[in-house]
Design a protein around this motif. Structure first.
Motif, PDB file in Angstrom:
ATOM      1  N   ASP A   1      35.721  33.588  18.243  1.00  0.00           N
ATOM      2  CA  ASP A   1      36.051  34.926  18.705  1.00  0.00           C
ATOM      3  C   ASP A   1      34.860  35.567  19.392  1.00  0.00           C
ATOM      4  O   ASP A   1      33.712  35.379  19.000  1.00  0.00           O
TER       5      ASP A   1
ATOM      6  N   SER B   1      39.033  44.023  10.759  1.00  0.00           N
ATOM      7  CA  SER B   1      40.341  44.640  10.573  1.00  0.00           C
ATOM      8  C   SER B   1      40.199  45.955   9.817  1.00  0.00           C
ATOM      9  O   SER B   1      39.110  46.322   9.352  1.00  0.00           O
TER      10      SER B   1
ATOM     11  N   ALA C   1      34.561  39.753  17.207  1.00  0.00           N
ATOM     12  CA  ALA C   1      35.224  40.823  17.951  1.00  0.00           C
ATOM     13  C   ALA C   1      35.330  42.115  17.137  1.00  0.00           C
ATOM     14  O   ALA C   1      35.636  43.172  17.690  1.00  0.00           O
TER      15      ALA C   1
ATOM     16  N   PHE D   1      41.618  33.761  12.471  1.00  0.00           N
ATOM     17  CA  PHE D   1      40.531  34.232  13.325  1.00  0.00           C
ATOM     18  C   PHE D   1      39.386  34.861  12.543  1.00  0.00           C
ATOM     19  O   PHE D   1      38.431  35.343  13.143  1.00  0.00           O
TER      20      PHE D   1
ATOM     21  N   VAL E   1      38.139  34.918  24.232  1.00  0.00           N
ATOM     22  CA  VAL E   1      38.714  35.081  22.892  1.00  0.00           C
ATOM     23  C   VAL E   1      38.159  36.372  22.306  1.00  0.00           C
ATOM     24  O   VAL E   1      36.966  36.479  22.052  1.00  0.00           O
ATOM     25  N   SER E   2      39.005  37.353  22.117  1.00  0.00           N
ATOM     26  CA  SER E   2      38.540  38.645  21.600  1.00  0.00           C
ATOM     27  C   SER E   2      39.615  39.264  20.715  1.00  0.00           C
ATOM     28  O   SER E   2      40.016  40.394  20.886  1.00  0.00           O
ATOM     29  N   GLN E   3      40.070  38.504  19.771  1.00  0.00           N
ATOM     30  CA  GLN E   3      41.161  38.948  18.908  1.00  0.00           C
ATOM     31  C   GLN E   3      40.608  39.336  17.542  1.00  0.00           C
ATOM     32  O   GLN E   3      40.081  38.499  16.818  1.00  0.00           O
TER      33      GLN E   3
ATOM     34  N   SER F   1      43.429  29.694  17.318  1.00  0.00           N
ATOM     35  CA  SER F   1      42.028  29.394  17.043  1.00  0.00           C
ATOM     36  C   SER F   1      41.539  28.210  17.871  1.00  0.00           C
ATOM     37  O   SER F   1      40.443  27.702  17.649  1.00  0.00           O
TER      38      SER F   1
END
Length: 578
Positions: free
Chosen positions: A256, A361, A358, A312, A284-286, A213
């Motif tokens: 992100d 989940s 991004a 994140f 940052v693209s997680q 992060s």
């Protein structure tokens, strides 16, 4: 008798001069000042005085009268550490006055002690020289040395700070004297030596490394640098210089979906280098990992859902299920706790997503099923509901009750009931209204035991309908009046279209209107809309322009064709309309 008269006149002649020639008056107290190692004694002149006698006292002991003549100033050399005071007489040929009142007492100070060594610091392209105050000092003398050579004493007054500009590459050192009217001390011990450094060289490109992060920015140390300036860029935009001190590491928090790049400067008191080449770009693209199953438990008539934070994540989505049916995702922000209202006897279960810029989940495993306690009686009467309006749309809302499984509402239009209706939602109903009419409603809560009494009536809403924008668009040679209009909901608008000379109105459409000649009337307006009109285009007249080319030939051109002919030479050309 004659002799007696002569004796009387003689006595009168001898008595008058005795009155006119009396001694001068007593002077006012003189004033003593101490400009240096001497005293200035001054006083006001006394009428008739031809000279003055001064009586100095040193340490309280008279040192003898001094005839100073006909003046109002007397100067006396003095000794450090002594006290002086003075008396004054005004005199003439007949005698002297009494002594004046005593002057002010003057204490001649001792020469100040030798100062301790001053200290030099270099905040920028100037230096600060500081020292400790010396007792009895009224001013100080500073002796600068530049590249070991003295540049001349400076009287800096009664202060403990001296500042001066400096030159890159030069060295500076200082001596100091403490002074007063009695003189100056010996020079202090020399200050520390300060050399003004050269500006640092331009750094090499720094390296940015993503650590989760945050990212770490590192670079090679630059000779003579005492601190560094970092310029972060987020998505190509500079976010402001950061001063870091004398280090080779900078830690930067990241978001992100954003990209980062950095420039760096090496600096010291003499200034800063040019910016380094840019660092590598870090994007940052997680997407956050899938959360673990959330924990659900009853908390009175609510369910408390909690979960472990996911790296994140910047927010979470909760998907509640009531009786096995999804009721719609709820975005709960960057928290780890969510309270969910329940209804008596219903079963609840929850899924969870972790999200950032991004994306989100996958859903977590489902929570345990939690059953809300069943109702044991008819629900309470609902609180007073709220009625709001947007244009001609009514929104009926109320606070849901735990024990209620359904609701009934009654809508009133101009105080006349429109009948009791079942509510499809547990706390919200939407209905259409009519402009110019007023509305109220009330609600009752129900379950398997029956229904409560009706609530109190809601607030009243008078529907004015609001207004909408009707705008226009024209193609071709023509105009419209007006070009746009604000129209109250439920009303119509009329627009007039006028063709330019030689043009015609071909068609008008939009806002469900009707055309009658050059006028266009909209249908009843219930939203913003656009009217489009098309006119024919009036052809342009042909213009021929005669001019010369570089060879002197006359060329004729028109607005409809390129070169059309050559003709006689006309040095200035001419324009002709046809």
């Amino acid at each position: 008798m004659l002799n007696h008269a002569k004796m009387l006149l003689l006595c009168m002649f001898l008595w008058v001069p005795a009155v006119l020639l009396a001694a001068p008056a007593t002077p006012a107290a003189p004033k003593a000042s101490l400009p240096g190692l001497y005293i200035d004694l001054t006083w006001s002149q006394v009428a008739g005085a031809s000279y003055y006698l001064v009586e100095p006292y040193r340490g309280g002991v008279p040192t003898g009268q001094v005839n100073v003549g006909q003046t109002s100033l007397y100067q006396l050399n003095v000794l450090p550490g002594q006290q002086y005071q003075f008396l004054l007489k005004a005199c003439d040929a007949t005698g002297c006055s009494a002594y004046s009142a005593a002057s002010n007492l003057v204490n001649v100070p001792l020469v100040p002690a030798k100062p301790a060594a001053p200290v030099v610091s270099l905040p920028g392209l100037y230096l600060d020289l500081k020292w400790s105050q010396v007792a009895a000092a009224s001013y100080y003398l500073v002796e600068p040395y530049v590249n070991t050579l003295p540049t001349g004493q400076l009287n800096v007054g009664n202060t403990t700070l001296y500042q001066r500009n400096v030159t890159i590459g030069h060295s500076y050192q200082f001596l100091l004297k403490a002074c007063n009217t009695s003189g100056c001390s010996a020079y202090s011990t020399a200050s520390n030596l300060v050399t003004v450094p050269q500006q640092p060289a331009r750094p090499a490109a720094p390296l940015a490394t993503l650590k989760g992060s945050y990212l770490d920015l590192t670079w090679g140390a630059v000779a003579a640098a005492s601190y560094y300036l970092v310029e972060p860029y987020q998505n190509g935009t500079a976010t402001g210089q950061q001063k870091l001190g004398n280090t080779t590491l900078y830690r930067h928090n990241v978001a992100d979906g954003s990209s980062y790049q950095f420039l760096i400067k090496a600096c010291n008191s003499s200034g800063c280098s040019a910016y380094s080449p840019a660092s590598n770009v870090v994007t940052v693209s997680q997407v956050p990992a899938r959360p673990a199953a959330p924990l659900a438990k009853l908390a009175g008539t609510q369910i408390e859902l909690s979960w472990q934070a996911v790296s994140f994540s910047s927010y979470y989505k909760v998907e509640p299920y009531e009786g096995g049916v999804a009721t719609g995702e709820v975005i709960v922000g960057n928290v780890t706790r969510y309270l969910h209202a329940t209804r008596a006897g219903r079963k609840y279960q929850f899924l969870l997503k972790a999200c950032n810029n991004a994306g989100c989940s996958a859903y977590s495993p489902a929570s345990v099923v939690v059953t809300a306690p069943a109702a044991t009686a008819i629900p309470a009467i609902p609180a007073t509901p709220v009625l709001s309006a947007n244009m001609l749309q009514l929104q009926l809302s109320w606070t849901a009750l735990y024990a209620a499984s359904s609701y009934q509402y009654e809508l009133f239009e101009n105080n006349i009931s429109l009948g009791v209706q079942n509510a499809a939602d547990v706390s919200l109903v939407q209905r259409s209204g009519i402009a110019g009419k007023s509305y109220q409603f009330r609600v009752k809560a129900c379950n398997s035991f029956g229904c409560s009494a009706f609530s109190a009536l809601s607030n009243t809403q008078l529907l004015t309908g609001g207004s909408y924008l009707v705008s226009t668009s024209i193609v071709g040679s023509g105009t419209v009046t007006p070009t746009e209009a604000k129209v109250i909901a439920g009303q119509k608008a009329v627009f007039t279209f006028t063709a330019a000379p030689g043009a015609t109105l071909l068609k008008v459409s939009g806002c469900n209107g009707i055309q009658s000649g050059s006028q266009y009337t909209t249908a009843t307006i219930s939203n913003d809309c656009l009217i489009s009109a098309e006119f024919s285009v009036v052809p342009l007249s042909t213009v021929i322009y005669l001019h010369t080319d570089v060879t002197g030939s006359v060329i004729a051109e028109s607005n409809t064709n390129p070169v059309i002919k050559q003709t006689d030479y006309k040095p200035f050309g001419e324009s002709k309309d046809q």
